[in-house]
Design a protein around this motif. Structure first.
Motif, mmCIF file in Angstrom:
data_model
loop_
_atom_site.group_PDB
_atom_site.id
_atom_site.type_symbol
_atom_site.label_atom_id
_atom_site.label_comp_id
_atom_site.label_asym_id
_atom_site.label_seq_id
_atom_site.Cartn_x
_atom_site.Cartn_y
_atom_site.Cartn_z
ATOM 1 N N THR A 162 0.854 -1.181 0.000
ATOM 2 C CA THR A 162 0.000 0.000 0.000
ATOM 3 C C THR A 162 0.896 1.238 0.000
ATOM 4 O OG1 THR A 162 -1.556 -1.220 1.384
ATOM 5 C CG2 THR A 162 -1.909 1.150 1.171
ATOM 6 N N PRO A 163 0.739 2.121 -0.991
ATOM 7 C CA PRO A 163 1.574 3.328 -0.975
ATOM 8 C C PRO A 163 1.286 4.169 0.262
ATOM 9 C CG PRO A 163 0.029 3.346 -2.855
ATOM 10 C CD PRO A 163 -0.178 2.063 -2.131
ATOM 11 N N ALA A 164 2.319 4.480 0.994
ATOM 12 C CA ALA A 164 2.147 5.217 2.247
ATOM 13 C C ALA A 164 2.773 6.605 2.175
ATOM 14 C CB ALA A 164 2.753 4.423 3.408
ATOM 15 N N GLY A 165 3.717 6.796 1.288
ATOM 16 C CA GLY A 165 4.365 8.093 1.198
ATOM 17 C C GLY A 165 5.044 8.276 -0.147
ATOM 18 N N TYR A 166 5.161 9.534 -0.557
ATOM 19 C CA TYR A 166 5.764 9.860 -1.842
ATOM 20 C C TYR A 166 6.858 10.882 -1.588
ATOM 21 C CZ TYR A 166 1.459 7.736 -3.574
ATOM 22 O OH TYR A 166 0.421 6.862 -3.809
ATOM 23 N N ARG A 167 8.061 10.591 -2.049
ATOM 24 C CA ARG A 167 9.174 11.514 -1.805
ATOM 25 C C ARG A 167 9.768 11.938 -3.140
ATOM 26 N NH1 ARG A 167 13.161 8.731 0.548
ATOM 27 N NH2 ARG A 167 12.082 6.737 0.437
ATOM 28 N N THR A 211 13.200 12.892 -9.604
ATOM 29 C CA THR A 211 13.053 11.493 -9.206
ATOM 30 C C THR A 211 12.003 11.389 -8.111
ATOM 31 O OG1 THR A 211 14.839 11.693 -7.595
ATOM 32 C CG2 THR A 211 15.419 10.879 -9.789
ATOM 33 N N LEU A 212 11.388 10.238 -8.077
ATOM 34 C CA LEU A 212 10.329 9.973 -7.091
ATOM 35 C C LEU A 212 10.565 8.598 -6.483
ATOM 36 C CD1 LEU A 212 7.442 10.233 -5.780
ATOM 37 C CD2 LEU A 212 6.566 9.197 -7.876
ATOM 38 N N ALA A 213 10.436 8.528 -5.172
ATOM 39 C CA ALA A 213 10.424 7.218 -4.512
ATOM 40 C C ALA A 213 9.093 7.081 -3.782
ATOM 41 C CB ALA A 213 11.583 7.090 -3.530
ATOM 42 N N VAL A 214 8.446 5.970 -4.000
ATOM 43 C CA VAL A 214 7.193 5.690 -3.297
ATOM 44 C C VAL A 214 7.503 4.723 -2.160
ATOM 45 C CG1 VAL A 214 4.880 4.691 -3.461
ATOM 46 C CG2 VAL A 214 5.774 6.081 -5.325
ATOM 47 N N LEU A 234 8.943 0.144 2.321
ATOM 48 C CA LEU A 234 9.835 -0.276 1.253
ATOM 49 C C LEU A 234 9.831 0.827 0.202
ATOM 50 C CD1 LEU A 234 11.472 -2.778 0.310
ATOM 51 C CD2 LEU A 234 9.432 -3.503 -0.909
ATOM 52 N N ALA A 235 10.989 1.445 -0.033
ATOM 53 C CA ALA A 235 11.058 2.533 -1.009
ATOM 54 C C ALA A 235 11.269 1.963 -2.410
ATOM 55 C CB ALA A 235 12.198 3.485 -0.655
#
Lengths: 266, 175
Positions: A162-167, A211-214, A234-235
């Protein structure tokens, strides 16, 4: 991290215990441990004890705090920690291999998920592929909750990401974090070049790599068992975007640039 | 905001499409899950046929199974044939399988596919006979067994899969 002991009130696990058996063994009826397993399709064992560290049982890190699996972890009401190290069984002997799904003290961590690859998220931007210096550029990500099947610690299992955060790393030294993936301006009913929760304003011209890490939260379950949370996230990196930023000027042109693209000023 | 129409008018196609990191050389071993499933079924059928041949011979020359299995699974297979040989029986009839489904397909590394299947192994038409030809098939033998089969790429040809594990699925019986 402290070991959290939770006493479960007679939760019955339908615990599959996988064991290897070759075809020659099956033909010859020589499978190890095979007797009695196939009739009722599962080894029921009743455990009065569970322990977890990290993510915590019954609190999968789903979005909005109403994570899937909530309420499936059985009754956790009657806490009786007189001697928490005594495993209370309900009157019959249980053969449980340590580190198998029926092991009540089994703890799964992110590093155990090597067999489970979450979907690689993607990102987009508006304007698509270019940046106007001094005006907000809107970034948005596509990532959603999904479930993967595979072997977890050698046992068939499902893992739900489940996506929890977007950086975001905007490539100009600035970073941004969000708990949502953002959305297109139109989808948010905003005019173009509006600020959004995931927008960024560049101050200098140049080529930028965004760049994006989810960060995915993860839960797992073995067949017949409730979902359990896994501590941490988990990124997973998304596709990087390279976009040029330029200054916008207002110019008067003779005709619409779409009709005369090579005209002066277009 | 007056700037917008001018920008929009001029913006025919700046064309900086998002660049992906994946290189073209990292093509997966199988183009689709269906291809992976087909290759895995083919490998399992070959393994099943060879295992039947060996047990029909009473477990003799069990090393014939070697080209169809991974090096790590081979000792287990050979031990299985050895136990079979010690019982002094041989098999008649063919093993079968049905209800195949793909659990997962992924490339562990470039050119190294990993495929997992669920299937029902069916040995109901396989009889065991002793040296006198008398049927010695155990009456309590489970004939339909839910399995999870794991296969990996052969090092010679990535699209040829080898049996790496057979686990009896003792959860809910899907057979």
């Amino acid at each position: 991290m402290a070991l959290v002991l939770v006493v479960l009130a007679s939760v019955v696990f339908d615990a599959p215990i996988a064991f290897a058996c070759t075809l020659a063994q099956r033909v010859g009826s020589n499978c190890p441990e095979a007797s009695g397993v196939f009739d009722h399709g599962g080894v029921d064992l009743s455990a009065g004890f569970d322990s977890n560290s990290g993510g915590g049982v019954g609190t999968p890190r789903g979005v909005n705090g109403t994570g899937p699996g909530g309420g499936q972890d059985g009754a956790q009401g009657s806490i009786d920690l007189a001697d928490p190290m005594v495993i209370v069984r309900d009157g019959f002997t249980v053969n449980c291999v340590p580190r198998s799904p029926c092991d009540p003290s089994l703890v799964v961590s992110m590093s155990d998920l090597v067999n489970f690859q979450p979907v690689v998220p993607t990102q987009g931007m508006e304007p698509n592929g270019w940046i106007v210096v001094g005006l907000p550029t809107n970034f948005f990500a596509a990532a959603s909750a999904h479930t993967r099947s595979g072997l977890l610690l050698g046992f068939p299992a499902e893992v739900r990401f489940t996506p929890a955060g977007y950086r975001w790393n905007y490539g100009d030294g600035a970073t941004g974090g969000s708990t949502t993936g953002g959305a297109r301006w139109a989808d948010q009913n905003l005019p173009e070049f509006s600020e959004t929760a995931t927008s960024h304003t560049y101050l200098a011209a140049g080529d930028y790599v965004i760049t994006l890490a989810v960060d995915y939260a993860a839960e797992y379950r073995f067949a017949g068992q409730p979902w359990k949370g896994i501590g941490g996230t988990l990124a997973v990196p998304a596709n990087p975007i390279t976009a040029p930023a330029d200054t916008a000027r207002t110019v008067l042109v003779a005709r619409e640039c779409t009709r005369n693209p090579s005209g002066p000023g277009c | 905001m007056l700037v917008m129409p001018a920008l929009a008018a001029c913006a025919t196609a700046p064309a900086p499409a998002p660049s992906h990191t994946a290189a073209g050389t990292d093509a997966p071993v199988f183009a689709s899950d269906e291809e992976a499933l087909a290759a895995a079924e083919k490998a399992y059928a070959a393994y099943q046929a060879m295992s039947d041949l060996i047990t029909a011979d009473g477990g003799a020359e069990s090393s014939r199974i070697a080209p169809l299995a991974t090096r790590s699974y081979l000792p287990e297979l050979l031990a299985g044939f050895e136990a079979f040989a010690q019982d002094g029986r041989s098999s008649r009839g063919e093993s079968m399988y049905d209800t195949v489904s793909l659990v997962r397909y992924g490339d562990e590394s470039t050119g190294k596919a990993e495929v997992a299947l669920y299937l029902c192994s069916d040995v109901s038409s396989v009889r065991l006979v002793d040296r006198n030809g008398t049927d010695r098939t155990p009456t309590d033998r489970p004939n339909r067994i839910p399995l999870q089969v794991s296969l990996v790429s052969s090092s010679r040809d990535p699209s040829t899969l080898l049996i790496d594990r057979e686990d009896v699925w003792s959860g809910e019986n899907f057979c």
